[in-house]
Design a protein around this motif. Structure first.
Motif, PDB file in Angstrom:
ATOM      1  N   ALA A 255      41.750  45.843  38.989  1.00 18.37           N
ATOM      2  CA  ALA A 255      41.067  47.044  38.463  1.00 18.37           C
ATOM      3  C   ALA A 255      41.921  47.680  37.369  1.00 18.37           C
ATOM      4  N   GLU A 256      43.215  47.799  37.644  1.00 16.83           N
ATOM      5  CA  GLU A 256      44.126  48.413  36.666  1.00 16.83           C
ATOM      6  C   GLU A 256      44.210  47.557  35.394  1.00 16.83           C
ATOM      7  N   ALA A 257      44.187  46.246  35.570  1.00 18.83           N
ATOM      8  CA  ALA A 257      44.349  45.350  34.421  1.00 18.83           C
ATOM      9  C   ALA A 257      43.076  45.222  33.593  1.00 18.83           C
ATOM     10  N   LEU A 258      41.919  45.204  34.269  1.00 13.93           N
ATOM     11  CA  LEU A 258      40.716  44.726  33.573  1.00 13.93           C
ATOM     12  C   LEU A 258      39.528  45.678  33.542  1.00 13.93           C
ATOM     13  N   ALA A 259      39.523  46.718  34.354  1.00 18.70           N
ATOM     14  CA  ALA A 259      38.326  47.574  34.368  1.00 18.70           C
ATOM     15  C   ALA A 259      38.145  48.220  33.000  1.00 18.70           C
ATOM     16  N   PRO A 260      36.926  48.243  32.490  1.00 16.24           N
ATOM     17  CA  PRO A 260      36.706  48.902  31.199  1.00 16.24           C
ATOM     18  C   PRO A 260      36.934  50.417  31.322  1.00 16.24           C
ATOM     19  N   ASP A 261      37.038  51.077  30.178  1.00 14.56           N
ATOM     20  CA  ASP A 261      37.289  52.523  30.224  1.00 14.56           C
ATOM     21  C   ASP A 261      36.177  53.260  30.966  1.00 14.56           C
TER      22      ASP A 261
ATOM     23  N   PRO B 294      56.310  43.483  33.042  1.00 16.00           N
ATOM     24  CA  PRO B 294      55.239  43.293  32.070  1.00 16.00           C
ATOM     25  C   PRO B 294      55.326  44.384  30.998  1.00 16.00           C
ATOM     26  N   TYR B 295      55.307  43.977  29.737  1.00 16.57           N
ATOM     27  CA  TYR B 295      55.299  44.982  28.669  1.00 16.57           C
ATOM     28  C   TYR B 295      53.845  45.243  28.290  1.00 16.57           C
TER      29      TYR B 295
ATOM     30  N   LEU C 169      49.195  45.986  33.088  1.00 14.52           N
ATOM     31  CA  LEU C 169      49.748  45.041  34.072  1.00 14.52           C
ATOM     32  C   LEU C 169      50.747  45.708  35.019  1.00 14.52           C
ATOM     33  N   LEU C 170      50.686  47.016  35.035  1.00 13.83           N
ATOM     34  CA  LEU C 170      51.610  47.797  35.871  1.00 13.83           C
ATOM     35  C   LEU C 170      51.693  47.286  37.315  1.00 13.83           C
ATOM     36  N   LEU C 171      50.542  46.955  37.879  1.00 12.22           N
ATOM     37  CA  LEU C 171      50.541  46.627  39.311  1.00 12.22           C
ATOM     38  C   LEU C 171      50.831  45.150  39.602  1.00 12.22           C
ATOM     39  N   PHE C 172      51.141  44.405  38.565  1.00 12.86           N
ATOM     40  CA  PHE C 172      51.406  42.979  38.793  1.00 12.86           C
ATOM     41  C   PHE C 172      52.604  42.793  39.723  1.00 12.86           C
TER      42      PHE C 172
ATOM     43  N   VAL D 292      61.270  40.982  45.265  1.00  8.41           N
ATOM     44  CA  VAL D 292      60.553  41.214  44.002  1.00  8.41           C
ATOM     45  C   VAL D 292      60.420  42.707  43.770  1.00  8.41           C
ATOM     46  N   TYR D 293      60.731  43.148  42.583  1.00  8.64           N
ATOM     47  CA  TYR D 293      60.410  44.522  42.217  1.00  8.64           C
ATOM     48  C   TYR D 293      60.200  44.602  40.714  1.00  8.64           C
ATOM     49  N   GLY D 294      59.741  45.725  40.252  1.00  6.40           N
ATOM     50  CA  GLY D 294      59.485  45.887  38.828  1.00  6.40           C
ATOM     51  C   GLY D 294      58.424  46.925  38.609  1.00  6.40           C
ATOM     52  N   ASN D 295      58.206  47.220  37.373  1.00  6.46           N
ATOM     53  CA  ASN D 295      57.253  48.262  37.030  1.00  6.46           C
ATOM     54  C   ASN D 295      56.635  47.846  35.705  1.00  6.46           C
ATOM     55  N   LYS D 296      57.144  48.359  34.594  1.00  5.06           N
ATOM     56  CA  LYS D 296      56.667  47.900  33.287  1.00  5.06           C
ATOM     57  C   LYS D 296      57.631  48.322  32.200  1.00  5.06           C
TER      58      LYS D 296
END
Ligand SMILES: O=P(O)(O)OC[C@H]1O[C@H](O)[C@H](O)[C@@H](O)[C@@H]1O
Length: 607
Positions: free
Chosen positions: A197-203, A368-369, A373-376, A405-409
């Motif tokens: 949803a975060e990556a692909l949902a339209p505005d 992810p830059y 893709l924040l939630l990847f 595994v950790y990370g954000n963006k």
């Protein structure tokens, strides 16, 4: 009665918990601390069952720019049709290492082939592992499974279309169509849909999605409050493979209460995604919910994004699910290549093995830059850690495997923890996810001569990659052209397969999660103890005059003196929620407190 102080709160309350017969417990709920382990050596030993792979203790990364460029070109993997690149040049594996690993890779790729052909790849649970069939049903081992997959996909597309076009309507919404999705689920039944949803949902999606993925009452209240009057046009999708996960059940009960209070008919707005005949499935069938979609025994929660779990919410947000499936299928095909350098998932697994010594000695930082893709990283956290984090290998040896595994963006994280990555403890390797297209065509502009906003993002990524490398910090870069359903499908498939291959390399079962059960079991025991505490307190609170009890007295009467610490925590929690009263003392000095219930529940007393 004396008033309350410390962290405990004061108002009395009624409690309605069932009385259960106290039993003497042997194992305390809070175990004493184990003895500290000796400090871990820098290079942990390889798992005992596998022959050791020689790797220099300190990797000497290539520093000559020309040689580095040649290494880059030599190892660059490209998937033309997907527009996906994988750069492993900043990981220092040697040719010798690859030679040593080759037999293991041969075995791992054979195991993947058998898995895809329907082998029992999850031996503990005696299950097939079939998430790859979801995007290419012709690969399913039986025609029955193929038709299950195809029929479910058709049903998802038809239902989503009917909801989006307003053919299927909520019974009492002034809008006349569904406008919101409230997804109730946890773990593998939430993380994929959240990421997508975060990556692909339209505005402006036809239906906006919200999630209840916890049993936090305040979090649930927040989601329901945010929906406000739109609850009447909310499609509630309850997702649980097992159909019995307590957090999900609680979320459902809370949502159903909100529907009752708003005078709405829940079943007409409820959808279940679960295994046939599970508790959730039976509830949905008996109550006549709007729709039910199957989860399959052979698809694990953390690999279920391409099942109804991920596809239905995505389709309802008008995300092209067939493109997601196509991207995953193309990636799967590439990952069947038996030559390591031509197989992107094998390349990833190779880098993980090299970077972590095959024993998880370094953490995987996902950067992810791209905001979408924040939630990847959160999605991968479950996929990688629940799959690889295992105490025993397939031969029963204790190996305590895993990769954290950790990370954000980026570049956000450059203003936070990347300081430590560059200069601090060297216990990680990075994976950059690069997206070449900054913006949809026609929207770009130069905010200073020759430089766009996206150029800054690009510069930050490249700069961080170089700066880390210059300090001997290894990194992988996965590059996609754009964040599209196709590339997201491909990314998911890439990591699913890399996890499967890596699990074979280190000889563990990636498809079960025995460790999760321990926490669930302990939580159940805490709640059972709470019922006994309540019964004891109720009995004392029904006396004339009321008899406040010390913690020792409660523990004795519960026949659980060894659980006094947990009893204290139960009482402090109840007091903070106005469900118990502290008559004397305060929760900051546990020995001082005397506790009672504000009201006597006579029914409970004689239950
Ligand atoms: O889909 P459910 O059966 O509700 O399970 C939700 C989650 O629960 C468990 O804790 C498992 O460890 C996860 O792998 C799973 O995704």
């Amino acid at each position: 009665m004396a008033s309350i102080s410390g962290i405990c709160s004061s108002s009395p309350t009624l409690n309605h918990h069932n009385h259960s017969t106290p039993k003497r417990r042997r194992t305390p709920l809070l175990p004493s601390f184990p003895k500290p382990l000796p400090p871990r050596s820098l290079a942990r030993e390889a798992p005992t069952q596998l022959s050791a792979i020689t790797k220099p203790l300190h990797t000497n990364l290539e520093s000559d720019p020309r040689a580095l460029w040649l290494r880059y070109v030599d190892w660059l993997y490209q998937h033309k049709e997907l527009g996906l690149y994988l750069d492993v040049s900043r990981v220092g594996f040697s040719d010798d290492f690859i030679r040593q690993m080759e037999p293991r890779f041969e075995a791992a790729l054979r195991a993947m082939e058998e898995l895809e052909n329907g082998a029992i790849a999850n031996p503990d649970e005696r299950r097939m592992v079939g998430h790859y069939w979801l995007r290419d049903s012709t690969r399913s081992p039986t025609s029955f499974l193929k038709s299950q997959i195809d029929n479910t996909l058709d049903a998802i597309c038809t239902f989503a279309n009917d909801v989006v076009t307003g053919k299927i309507k909520p019974p009492s919404s002034p809008e006349g169509r569904f406008t919101q999705i409230l997804s109730v689920g946890i773990g593998g039944s939430a993380l994929g849909p959240q990421f997508v949803a975060e990556a692909l949902a339209p505005d402006n999606p036809p239906l906006k999605i919200r999630f209840i993925d916890n049993t936090d009452p305040a979090g649930i209240d927040h989601q329901i409050a945010q929906l406000g009057p739109e609850l009447a046009s909310t499609l509630v999708i309850v997702i649980s493979k097992s159909g019995g996960t307590p957090e999900t059940r609680n979320g459902l009960l809370e949502v159903q209460k909100a529907f009752r209070e708003a005078g709405l008919n829940f079943p007409k707005q409820g959808v279940a995604i679960t295994q046939e005949n599970s508790l959730l499935d039976n509830t949905a069938r008996i109550e006549g919910w709007l729709a039910r979609f199957p989860m399959f025994d052979w698809v694990g929660g953390r690999t279920s994004e391409m099942s109804a779990v991920g596809l239905l919410p995505a389709a309802l947000q008008s995300i092209d699910i067939k493109e997601m499936l196509a991207g995953a299928a193309l990636m799967d095909e590439a990952n069947r290549n038996t030559v390591i350098r031509n197989n992107p998932a094998a390349l990833l697994a190779l880098c993980w093995y090299w970077a972590t010594d095959g024993v998880g000695s370094k953490d995987m930082v996902i950067l992810p830059y791209k905001d979408s893709l924040l939630l990847f990283s959160r999605y991968l956290q479950q996929l990688v850690m629940e799959s690889l984090g295992k105490e025993f290998d397939l031969d029963g040896n204790r190996v305590n495997q895993g990769i954290s595994v950790y990370g954000n963006k980026g570049s956000t994280d450059q203003h936070a923890y990347i300081q430590q990555l560059r200069e601090g403890v060297h216990n990680f390797f990075v994976t950059f996810i690069e997206v070449l297209r900054d913006r949809p065509p026609g929207h770009d502009w130069e905010l200073e001569p020759g430089v766009t906003c996206g150029d800054y993002l690009f510069g930050m990524l490249q700069g961080t990659r170089s700066a880390l490398y210059a300090n001997n910090r290894e990194s992988i870069t996965v590059t996609v052209q754009e964040v599209t359903p196709r590339s997201v499908g491909a990314l998911i498939a890439l990591y699913e397969r890399a996890v499967g291959i890596y699990a074979s390399l280190v000889n563990i079962n990636a498809y079960h999660q025995p460790g999760v059960e321990a926490g669930k079991k302990a939580a159940g025991e805490v709640l059972a103890l709470q019922k006994r505490v309540l019964a004891v307190l109720n009995e004392a609170s029904c006396k004339e005059p009321v008899e406040p009890l010390t913690l020792e007295e409660v523990a004795d009467r519960c026949h659980a003196p060894e659980d006094i610490e947990m009893i204290y925590k139960i009482i402090a929690h109840m007091a903070a929620n106005d469900r118990a009263l502290i008559a004397e003392g305060n929760c900051g000095s546990p020995r001082s407190i005397k506790v009672f219930l504000g009201e006597c529940n006579v029914d409970e007393l004689y239950a």
